[in-house]
Design an enzyme around this catalytic site. Structure first.
Site, PDB file in Angstrom:
ATOM      1  CE  LYS B  81      -3.921   1.928   2.669  1.00 40.18           C
ATOM      2  NZ  LYS B  81      -4.753   1.744   3.894  1.00 40.18           N
ATOM      3  CB  SER B 156      -8.141   3.503   2.868  1.00 44.45           C
ATOM      4  OG  SER B 156      -7.262   2.897   3.786  1.00 44.45           O
ATOM      5  CB  SER B 180      -8.314   0.660   5.829  1.00 45.86           C
ATOM      6  OG  SER B 180      -9.013   1.872   5.752  1.00 45.86           O
TER       7      SER B 180
END
Lengths: 101, 487
Positions: B81, B156, B180
């Site tokens: 990420k 996210s 997330s």
């Protein structure tokens, strides 16, 4: 906590947060923050007088222990690599706007 | 180079490398080919680090050729990420404010992965600064759900979930502050783990809400998620919340037998109208299967559930408003000039942050400002203690708590973006876990009847019971036989 949040208050908060909001944003955030604060204000329903704050003590997320380390020298990122990210620099210094008039 | 479909789990990679049927380079090329073929439609990557990954794969192949010992994740292709720093690569956090920022250091988790010979292939898309539930808040582009590209992948960590679902990487890393990792895992039909707070170092993770943030893996099966977590976890003196307690038994994870387990269903989660019927039916079917396998399933109560979202949306924005104060245009990133120093900060932050980030900074600044601190932040910290107490009591009665991960399956792109409060309220099942600091896993449990999209089952456990939690998840995985996406 049911009073309306005013555009004046939004501008004050924006200043504290170091944000220059546009007029449209001031209007949008006034209404959106009102809605969100109205919702989170439900916490006021609970009797919290005798409840301890979670940020301290043994029930904190990390178990309440202070995780300390020895203060020993260790390699850190190179000064050059850090300075290379500077948007504006003068030699080995970060350049900023004049602070004192 | 052809795509090799037999190397999409860690066990398969190990076998292929030791048997000589594949090399680290050939496995990497197969992923790069899939990215070329599929990622223009999915958009899971912000940066594909081709050259860096190729160099590392080649070095690993040399090591294997020489017969040297290799790491636990040798040849495993990992996507990271883009709020986790990798030296020499951009870290964008999905934000314009980190324009041209090149990380001068590696996050602890990156060092650990590479020490075990994993091959990092690139950086994945996210909601700006991890604030969001759809990856639509990325300043660059939205990521699409590989099961149906009209739908969001969740967020996210949407890019990391989509990359694993579409087989563009074997496993990936995300961060979970209020769901997330688990929510996009559920939306994309992959396994996602939010480990116990303190079990994985956040050194090098760009902080969002420090008392909630935790890094964890995405994988196509429980074994792979456990293998990655075994490498990520462990004490790191550079994160003061990193715990000395270790998670033993994640490598070669043992199944926890279902017979005799006490499983709790929180009655506050299963109230009428709390979730879409297709989610309820998939979860209930799985719970019945677990019960038939010999578990004692009982209703439990988590009485402060209804206050979880409100508590979170005070604590997380408050911490974010403080953490994001560092983005001022002086040391790195975007810099806009104003008439003085304060004006320059304001101009930079106005130009660099997107609407959701500004909204949360405003909310947090308000909650922490003079006159409101007691009513909002202090009250939220106290309710948080009550939420944690709910779980502590529940785990005296049951071994694990089971619930849906989300209230619906993946929603359509654009459907919720204009109504922030409705987007926040959808996090009701994932948020309490972060508030309490306990571990939870999202396990795909089936496809929903009407939408045909994946549904996730959430398994929650008590602090540092991550290994048994994943052992139970592995047993459930055997029962549900979820079919991963084939594209």
């Amino acid at each position: 906590m049911d009073k309306k949040i005013t555009p004046r208050e939004i501008r004050h908060i924006a200043h504290l947060a170091r944000l220059r909001l546009t007029d449209d944003e001031v209007e949008l955030f006034s209404s959106q923050l009102d809605g969100i604060l109205g919702y989170v204000g439900h916490l006021g329903e609970l009797d919290l007088k005798n409840v301890r704050n979670l940020s301290v003590g043994p029930s904190s997320p990390s178990g309440g222990e202070n995780m300390l380390r020895r203060d020993e020298a260790a390699p850190s990122p190179s000064r050059g690599a850090l300075l290379d990210n500077a948007p504006s620099r003068s030699g080995d210094y970060f350049k900023v706007k004049k602070v004192i008039e | 180079m052809t795509e090799n479909h037999n190397t999409n789990t860690i066990a398969a990679i190990r076998l292929a490398l030791s048997g000589g049927s594949a090399t680290a380079s050939s496995i990497l090329e197969s992923c790069l080919n899939r990215i070329d073929r599929l990622d223009s439609g999915i958009k899971s990557f912000i940066t594909v680090a081709r050259d860096r990954a190729r160099d590392r794969a080649r070095a690993l192949d040399d090591k294997i050729k020489k017969g040297a010992a290799t790491g636990k994740l040798a040849g495993v292709v990992v996507a990271v990420k883009d709020n986790i720093n990798i030296s020499g690569l951009p870290t964008t956090c999905g934000s314009r404010i980190l324009n041209k920022y090149i990380s001068p250091y590696d996050a602890a988790v990156v060092q650990k992965l590479e020490r075990e010979d994993a091959i990092i292939i690139g950086k994945t898309n996210l909601d700006e600064f991890a604030m969001g539930s759809s990856t639509e808040n990325s300043s660059f582009f939205p990521t699409k759900n590989p099961w149906n590209t009209q739908h969001v992948p969740g967020g996210s960590s949407g890019g990391s979930a989509a990359a694993v679902a579409a087989n563009l990487a074997c496993v990936s890393l995300g961060s979970d502050t209020g769901g997330s990792i688990r929510q996009p895992a559920a939306f994309c039909g992959v396994v996602g783990v939010k480990p116990t707070y303190g079990s994985v170092s956040r050194y090098g993770l760009v902080a969002f809400a420090s008392s909630l943030d935790q890094i964890g893996p995405f994988a196509r099966n429980v074994d792979d998620a456990a293998a990655v977590l075994s490498v990520l976890s462990g004490r790191d003196t550079r994160d003061s919340t990193s715990s000395p307690r270790s998670l033993d038994g994640l490598e070669d994870l043992s199944r926890v037998p279902i017979k005799g387990l006490r499983i709790g269903l929180p009655e506050e989660y299963f109230i009428e109208g709390a979730m879409a019927p297709e989610v309820a039916s998939a979860v209930e079917k799985t719970v019945s299967t677990i019960e038939r396998a010999g578990a004692h399933v009982k209703k439990i109560s988590l009485p402060r559930t209804q206050y979880g979202v409100a508590t979170y949306y005070i604590i997380a924005p408050s911490e974010a408003s403080s953490n994001l104060a560092r983005f001022d245009g002086v040391k790195y990133g975007l810099s806009s000039s104003g008439s003085g120093l304060i004006d320059s900060y304001k101009e930079t932050r106005e130009a660099g942050f997107g609407p959701e980030v500004k909204r949360r900074i405003m909310l947090g600044t308000y909650a922490l400002s003079s006159g409101y601190y007691d009513a909002y932040y202090l009250a939220a910290q106290k309710v948080r203690a009550l939420v944690a107490e709910d779980f502590r009591r529940a785990f005296q009665e049951v071994d694990f708590i089971v619930s849906p991960v989300t209230t619906t399956t993946a929603f359509k792109i654009g459907e919720r973006i204009s109504d922030p409060l409705s987007m926040y309220l959808a996090d009701i099942f994932t948020i309490p876990v972060n508030l309490a600091g306990i571990p939870a896993v999202s396990l795909p449990c089936g496809l929903a009847d009407s939408s045909g999209l994946p549904v996730g089952l959430q398994i929650m456990a008590t602090h540092f019971d991550d290994v048994r939690m994943l052992g139970f998840a592995k047993s459930v995985e055997d029962l549900v036989q979820f079919k991963p996406l084939e594209i």
